[in-house]
Design a protein around this motif. Structure first.
Motif, mmCIF file in Angstrom:
data_model
loop_
_atom_site.group_PDB
_atom_site.id
_atom_site.type_symbol
_atom_site.label_atom_id
_atom_site.label_comp_id
_atom_site.label_asym_id
_atom_site.label_seq_id
_atom_site.Cartn_x
_atom_site.Cartn_y
_atom_site.Cartn_z
ATOM 1 N N ILE A 54 36.967 18.960 20.689
ATOM 2 C CA ILE A 54 36.306 19.912 19.786
ATOM 3 C C ILE A 54 34.956 20.329 20.361
ATOM 4 N N GLN A 55 34.202 19.365 20.875
ATOM 5 C CA GLN A 55 32.895 19.694 21.463
ATOM 6 C C GLN A 55 33.037 20.658 22.629
ATOM 7 N N PRO B 93 33.876 19.577 13.092
ATOM 8 C CA PRO B 93 32.731 20.105 13.824
ATOM 9 C C PRO B 93 31.700 20.596 12.810
ATOM 10 N N GLY C 42 37.302 14.461 19.088
ATOM 11 C CA GLY C 42 35.929 14.960 18.991
ATOM 12 C C GLY C 42 35.432 15.527 20.309
ATOM 13 N N VAL D 239 29.752 16.467 15.763
ATOM 14 C CA VAL D 239 31.087 16.233 15.203
ATOM 15 C C VAL D 239 30.975 15.076 14.218
#
Length: 157
Positions: free
Chosen positions: A77-78, A104, A74, A86
């Motif tokens: 991804i951020q 996301p 996560g 997320v």
């Protein structure tokens, strides 16, 4: 992506063999992989190192590592995709082995979708080829996620 789709028959074993083209990084608890569908760009899955049916089959140390790894995905991804937030989920209803979904969520999603789980997106989002992961469309993002994950892992462990 590989011409042969044999890796999909056993995603975990193919990751161990280095044959799963969706792998982003080897983690303590398993493998971070790209999701098959990318209608929410950056969707990833955490596969465990060992095939078990549920989180509860892991001992406490393994559970802690798995959940930490899920949150590290996560973080990546951020950093790479800049979503609004997320979402994390573990079900195992369709594929009956432990795996965690890391989705996301974006401000550009239709307003009626924002408060709802991703599973309520229409069927075409899950099965239409235009949303499937492709190296041409998503390869650069995959590379950036892989680099960010490996950078975070180096500092986290």
């Amino acid at each position: 992506m590989s011409l042969s789709m044999d890796w999909k028959k056993d995603r975990i074993a193919s990751a161990h063999r280095g044959e799963n083209p969706m792998v982003l990084a080897k983690m303590r608890s398993g493998f971070a992989v790209m999701g098959d569908t990318q209608f929410l760009p950056g969707y990833c899955v955490l596969l465990p190192s060992v095939k078990v049916n549920s989180l509860n089959e892991l001992d406490y140390k393994q559970r802690s590592e798995y959940l930490l790894d899920m949150s590290i995905i996560g973080d990546a991804i951020q950093e790479v995709c800049s979503p609004r937030r997320v979402n994390y989920s573990i079900y195992g209803n369709t594929d009956v082995y432990l795996h965690a979904h890391i989705f996301p969520r974006y401000d550009w999603e239709p307003e009626e979708r924002i408060p709802k789980p991703v599973w309520l997106y229409t069927e075409d989002h899950w099965f239409d080829c235009k949303y499937h992961f492709s190296v041409e469309q998503h390869g650069e993002m995959k590379q950036r996620l892989s680099q960010k994950l490996n950078e975070i892992i180096k500092n986290a462990y």
